[in-house]
Design a protein around this motif. Structure first.
Motif, short mmCIF file in Angstrom:
data_model
loop_
_atom_site.label_atom_id
_atom_site.label_comp_id
_atom_site.label_asym_id
_atom_site.label_seq_id
_atom_site.Cartn_x
_atom_site.Cartn_y
_atom_site.Cartn_z
N GLU A 1 -34.25 -42.55 107.17
CA GLU A 1 -33.93 -43.04 105.83
C GLU A 1 -34.57 -44.40 105.60
N ASN A 2 -35.15 -44.57 104.40
CA ASN A 2 -35.78 -45.83 104.00
C ASN A 2 -36.83 -46.29 105.01
N GLN A 3 -37.61 -45.34 105.54
CA GLN A 3 -38.59 -45.69 106.57
C GLN A 3 -39.69 -46.59 106.01
N TRP A 4 -40.15 -46.30 104.79
CA TRP A 4 -41.22 -47.10 104.22
C TRP A 4 -40.77 -48.55 104.03
N GLN A 5 -39.54 -48.74 103.55
CA GLN A 5 -39.03 -50.10 103.35
C GLN A 5 -38.90 -50.83 104.69
N LYS A 6 -38.50 -50.12 105.74
CA LYS A 6 -38.35 -50.76 107.06
C LYS A 6 -39.71 -51.17 107.62
N LEU A 7 -40.71 -50.28 107.48
CA LEU A 7 -42.05 -50.62 107.96
C LEU A 7 -42.64 -51.80 107.18
N LYS A 8 -42.43 -51.79 105.88
CA LYS A 8 -42.95 -52.89 105.05
C LYS A 8 -42.29 -54.21 105.43
N ALA A 9 -40.97 -54.19 105.66
CA ALA A 9 -40.28 -55.41 106.07
C ALA A 9 -40.79 -55.90 107.42
N PHE A 10 -41.10 -54.98 108.32
CA PHE A 10 -41.63 -55.37 109.64
C PHE A 10 -43.00 -56.02 109.50
N ASN B 1 -43.57 -52.80 127.89
CA ASN B 1 -43.11 -51.47 127.50
C ASN B 1 -43.23 -51.18 126.01
N GLN B 2 -43.18 -52.19 125.17
CA GLN B 2 -43.10 -51.93 123.73
C GLN B 2 -44.16 -52.63 122.90
N LEU B 3 -44.80 -53.65 123.41
CA LEU B 3 -45.74 -54.40 122.59
C LEU B 3 -47.17 -54.34 123.10
N SER B 4 -47.47 -53.46 124.06
CA SER B 4 -48.80 -53.45 124.67
C SER B 4 -49.59 -52.20 124.37
N GLN B 5 -49.09 -51.31 123.51
CA GLN B 5 -49.84 -50.10 123.19
C GLN B 5 -49.73 -49.82 121.70
N VAL B 6 -50.59 -48.94 121.23
CA VAL B 6 -50.52 -48.54 119.83
C VAL B 6 -49.30 -47.64 119.63
N ILE B 7 -48.82 -47.58 118.40
CA ILE B 7 -47.67 -46.74 118.09
C ILE B 7 -48.14 -45.30 117.97
N VAL B 8 -47.45 -44.42 118.66
CA VAL B 8 -47.83 -43.01 118.64
C VAL B 8 -47.36 -42.33 117.36
N ASP B 9 -46.16 -42.66 116.91
CA ASP B 9 -45.54 -41.95 115.80
C ASP B 9 -45.01 -42.98 114.80
N ILE B 10 -45.89 -43.44 113.91
CA ILE B 10 -45.50 -44.49 112.96
C ILE B 10 -44.42 -44.00 112.01
N ALA B 11 -44.50 -42.75 111.59
CA ALA B 11 -43.55 -42.24 110.60
C ALA B 11 -42.11 -42.28 111.10
N HIS B 12 -41.91 -42.18 112.42
CA HIS B 12 -40.56 -42.24 112.99
C HIS B 12 -40.37 -43.48 113.85
N PHE B 13 -41.27 -44.44 113.76
CA PHE B 13 -41.20 -45.64 114.58
C PHE B 13 -39.96 -46.45 114.21
N THR C 1 -42.89 -32.02 108.30
CA THR C 1 -41.81 -32.65 109.06
C THR C 1 -40.49 -32.43 108.35
N PRO C 2 -39.50 -31.82 109.00
CA PRO C 2 -38.26 -31.50 108.31
C PRO C 2 -37.36 -32.70 108.06
N ILE C 3 -37.40 -33.72 108.94
CA ILE C 3 -36.48 -34.84 108.82
C ILE C 3 -37.27 -36.13 109.00
N LEU C 4 -37.00 -37.09 108.13
CA LEU C 4 -37.60 -38.42 108.24
C LEU C 4 -36.50 -39.46 108.22
#
Length: 826
Positions: free
Chosen positions: A462-471, A364-376, A457-460
């Motif tokens: 918080e700290n999304q870039w830092q979370k993606l980088k940590a991942f 369900n979660q690790l077998s496809q590409v991410i559709v919405d990286i900005a809100h992933f 996009t009106p809402i993003l």
């Protein structure tokens, strides 16, 4: 919702003794999942939820809104989401996937094992007391009832999840908003009928990304496997066929292991073996052997008969004893074997549940590409992975834990199946790590493309870039992390996007002399969108620099060239020259004569183009200066007549030439030292409203600026008239009756301006009342300003007139008679 929650089995001595014969009833996760579900579903309602749960609230709201059709859908929406209103979408999915689904699987294992035992008891392969059979039926019915409860609860949660995915459409909320309760409160408060209004329980958050929305849709369709969705040509990690094959293999593996563990085999007991020993054939053979003794004595003699009799006694006579001993030892061995393999089988069964849940996570979660990286929601995925890794670690420790008795008795099938399960867990761990690396590479490759699509996009999160980088840093390699940092450089992407941050101006400002500058305007919507991106994906130090440049491009603030160069160098030192040229190009293309001071920031190439244009039109510029000076030197009495004879095109060309001269002056000098200004533009900027002739000078302004300039003149002139109570001139009549003001009442409205003026709200003034009366006579007042002013001052006017009369009496000399001035009501 109490009817949908699983009910724990009541404890009693019968249940306790019966549970000793059932491995699955000892599963600790059943109790843990049940307690967690009860805890999440029985949370204490907040004051807002308690208020929305009352029928009186909705009845009063419908009555206040005259039973509007907009209220009923919101009421039905609340009825459907009320049991889960205290949980957001993320928490509901966690409850469904991490608590309800595993508990349902455990109940299925319990029912499967109990069904096998029941079949064995129905065949009467072993004697069971009556209370045992009755307890068995009670446990089966109770477990089946809990399965039905969980299924109903699952359907209720899926319905609530689907409503949340569409909340942005019928609640006017942003697409990625996850807090449906906050959105509903804001929608209800918008009717302005609630006293007091509903308090927002929490601020909007953007965690309902498209990946989670697709997962909800698939769960609603009863599909466990999420179909990979490629986006912009990106290939999915696994195909649908591969995902289904992996899930089916896990199901087959579970069935094979359960079959090999002989969970449906027949149990053997000592008393059952004894019963088999004393059968009719054996009794008959014993009787025949006794008769044969009588005939053997006659044929063999006494000595031979004693030897044969002794042999027959130990071999045939004692055969039941030998057989009973052998069966007893065999049953004892089997009992010890079952005792020591009892918990090991149970541990293997729990390991199969862990393997199944891990495979669902992979599917369900690790077998496809991410559709919405900005809100992933990488944090949610990491929590799920951490939970499964913890289960893997605990399960491996349990499987590897062996005592010497277990090693002796658990040889063969149990040990073999334990090794198979152990290897399968190791394989799944490696598979998750491999797909996480692919996931990280996918994020690193696509993050730049997705960031550039976020300008509206009106809402993003918080700290999304830092979370993606940590991942990416935790699950990818160094090359992947470097690619992520390069592609997610928001400053670099922002500078690259500046060339698209412009559009052709709605009204062309420079057409007469082919000015090289201007002709375009900045897209404020794009700049605002990038401001959101900058706030979400950059540090605070970079945010301040980016926002200053953002305000500069919108012409809201002015920087010196050294200040601008320093900011650009601070953001990206390696590409500072290129980025500075990009900003200067945007300023040059959007340069407006209204703000010529921005020409001081142009590059040398742009300044050279301005100088060449100025040199080519130098003679015309000098003539334009002379021409405009003659117009402004004309006496007010002759100004209207002089302007009447001038050509509009000539005046517009004069205006543009003078604007170009100002831009040239600022481009060649620092903005602090330039004092030159287009006389016509300077006149209207410095105009305070004292002259009625300003309306005639509007002829010097080009058509594309008259709408804005005439509104400013009207405001300043009317404000000056109200403050000084001056007489209305003919030019004022032409000004306030101009069609441009009637077409643009959103900019200037005569009646609203007067009502909101300080003089209109001051105590009664005779001159001000006379001015309003004149305005009414001239046709400016069609809303009863004069009448409103009189009614407003009906009580205060006699008092003011009386005070004025007393003041006049004090000023009369003593030798003059006193005139009694009594106030009158008007």
């Amino acid at each position: 919702m109490q009817a949908y929650l699983p009910v724990p089995l009541k404890s009693s001595w019968q249940v306790t003794l019966f549970s000793l014969r059932s491995q699955s009833l000892h599963a600790s996760n059943v109790k843990e999942h049940t307690q967690t579900i009860h805890k999440l579903m029985q949370a204490k309602p907040t004051p807002v939820i308690a208020r929305l749960n009352t029928d009186a609230f909705w009845n009063n709201l419908k009555l206040a809104c005259n039973y509007s059709e907009e209220i009923e859908p919101l009421h039905q929406l609340w009825i459907n989401i009320a049991p889960f209103a205290h949980l957001n979408t993320k928490e509901l999915l966690t409850l469904l996937l991490d608590e309800i689904s595993p508990l349902a699987q455990s109940y299925e294992h319990i029912l499967a094992e109990l069904a096998l035992n029941k079949k064995s008891n129905d065949r009467k392969e072993a004697w069971r007391p009556k209370w045992f059979l009755q307890t068995q039926n009670n446990v089966i019915s109770h477990t089946a009832e809990n399965c039905e409860r969980l299924e109903k609860l699952k359907q209720k949660i899926l319905t609530a999840l689907v409503l949340r995915t569409d909340a942005y459409a019928y609640l006017d909320a942003p697409r990625n908003v996850d807090d449906i309760l906050a959105a509903l409160c804001q929608q209800l408060n918008g009717f302005n009928k609630l006293v007091p209004p509903l308090e927002m329980p929490q601020a909007y958050c953007a965690t309902l990304d498209d990946d989670r929305r697709i997962l909800i849709y698939n769960l609603t369709q009863q599909e466990v496997i999420l179909k990979p969705i490629p986006k912009r040509g990106h290939v999915a990690i696994c195909s649908v066929k591969e995902i289904k094959k992996s899930v089916e293999e896990i199901h087959q593996f579970r069935q094979q292991v359960m079959t090999k563990l002989e969970l449906n085999s027949t149990q053997h007991y000592i008393f059952q073996s004894i019963r088999k020993v004393w059968r009719l054939p054996f009794v008959v053979s014993m009787f025949l052997s006794l008769i044969s003794y009588h005939f053997l004595i006659h044929f063999l003699g006494l000595a031979a008969f004693e030897l044969i009799s002794t042999g027959l006694f130990y071999m045939v006579g004692l055969a039941p004893v030998w057989w009973l001993g052998w069966v007893t030892l065999k049953s004892l061995w089997q009992g010890l074997h079952e005792y020591f393999t009892y918990w090991k089988k149970h541990e293997i069964l729990e390991s199969l549940l862990v393997i199944e849940n891990a495979e669902q996570l992979i599917a369900n979660q690790l077998s496809q590409v991410i559709v919405d990286i900005a809100h992933f929601d990488s944090q949610y995925l990491e929590q799920s992975l951490e939970k499964h890794q913890k289960q893997f670690k605990t399960t491996l420790k349990i499987l590897e834990r062996y005592s010497w008795l277990e090693k002796f008795f658990c040889q063969g099938t149990v040990h073999q199946q334990m090794l198979l399960v152990h290897d399968k867990i190791k394989f799944q761990q490696a598979k998750i790590e491999t797909q996480l690396k692919t996931f990280s590479a996918h994020i690193a490759k696509r993050v730049g493309e997705d960031i550039q699509l976020l300008d509206k996009t009106p809402i993003l999160p918080e700290n999304q870039w830092q979370k993606l980088k940590a991942f990416v840093q935790a699950n990818g390699d160094k090359a992947c992390l470097k690619q992520f940092e390069d592609n997610s450089n928001v400053v670099k992407l922002w500078f690259n996007a500046l060339q698209n941050n412009k559009m052709v101006a709605p009204s062309q400002e420079a057409v007469a002399f082919n000015q090289p500058w201007g002709g375009q305007c900045v897209r404020t919507d794009v700049l605002k969108g990038w401001q959101i991106i900058i706030n979400a994906f950059t540090s605070q130090a970079m945010q301040a620099a980016c926002l200053q440049i953002n305000a500069l491009l919108q012409h809201k603030t002015l920087l010196t060239l050294p200040e601008l160069s320093q900011l650009v160098h601070q953001l990206d030192a390696n590409n500072a020259s290129k980025n500075l040229r990009e900003i200067q190009g945007c300023l040059f293309n959007s340069l407006s004569p209204k703000r010529p001071q921005f020409a001081s920031l142009l590059s040398q190439a742009h300044k050279k183009m301005v100088a060449q244009w100025h040199s080519a039109h130098h003679t015309k510029i000098m003539e334009a200066k002379k021409h405009i000076a003659e117009i402004f030197a004309t006496p007010p009495a002759a100004l209207a007549e002089k302007l009447e004879g001038l050509n509009d095109d000539d005046l517009m060309k004069t205006y543009e030439l003078l604007d170009g001269d100002d831009i040239f002056a600022y481009s060649q000098q620092n903005n602090e030292t330039v004092t030159q200004k287009n006389p016509a533009r300077k006149f209207f900027e410095d105009y305070t409203g004292q002259s009625a002739q300003a309306f005639y000078l509007l002829k010097c302004v080009p058509e594309y600026e008259k709408r804005e300039v005439i509104a400013e003149i009207a405001k300043k002139r009317l404000g000056w008239l109200l403050e000084n109570c001056d007489e209305i001139k003919d030019a004022d009549i032409e000004l306030f009756h101009n069609y441009r003001l009637f077409e643009n009442e959103d900019i200037f409205n005569f009646a609203d301006f007067v009502r909101n003026s300080p003089d209109f709200n001051k105590p009664w003034n005779e001159k001000f009342e006379a001015l309003l009366k004149s305005c009414q006579a001239c046709g400016f007042d069609d809303t009863g300003l004069h009448y409103c002013y009189k009614e407003k001052n009906k009580r205060i006017k006699p008092f003011i007139l009386h005070q004025q009369a007393l003041s006049m009496q004090k000023d009369i000399p003593a030798n003059k008679p006193v005139v009694n001035c009594r106030p009158t009501h008007v």
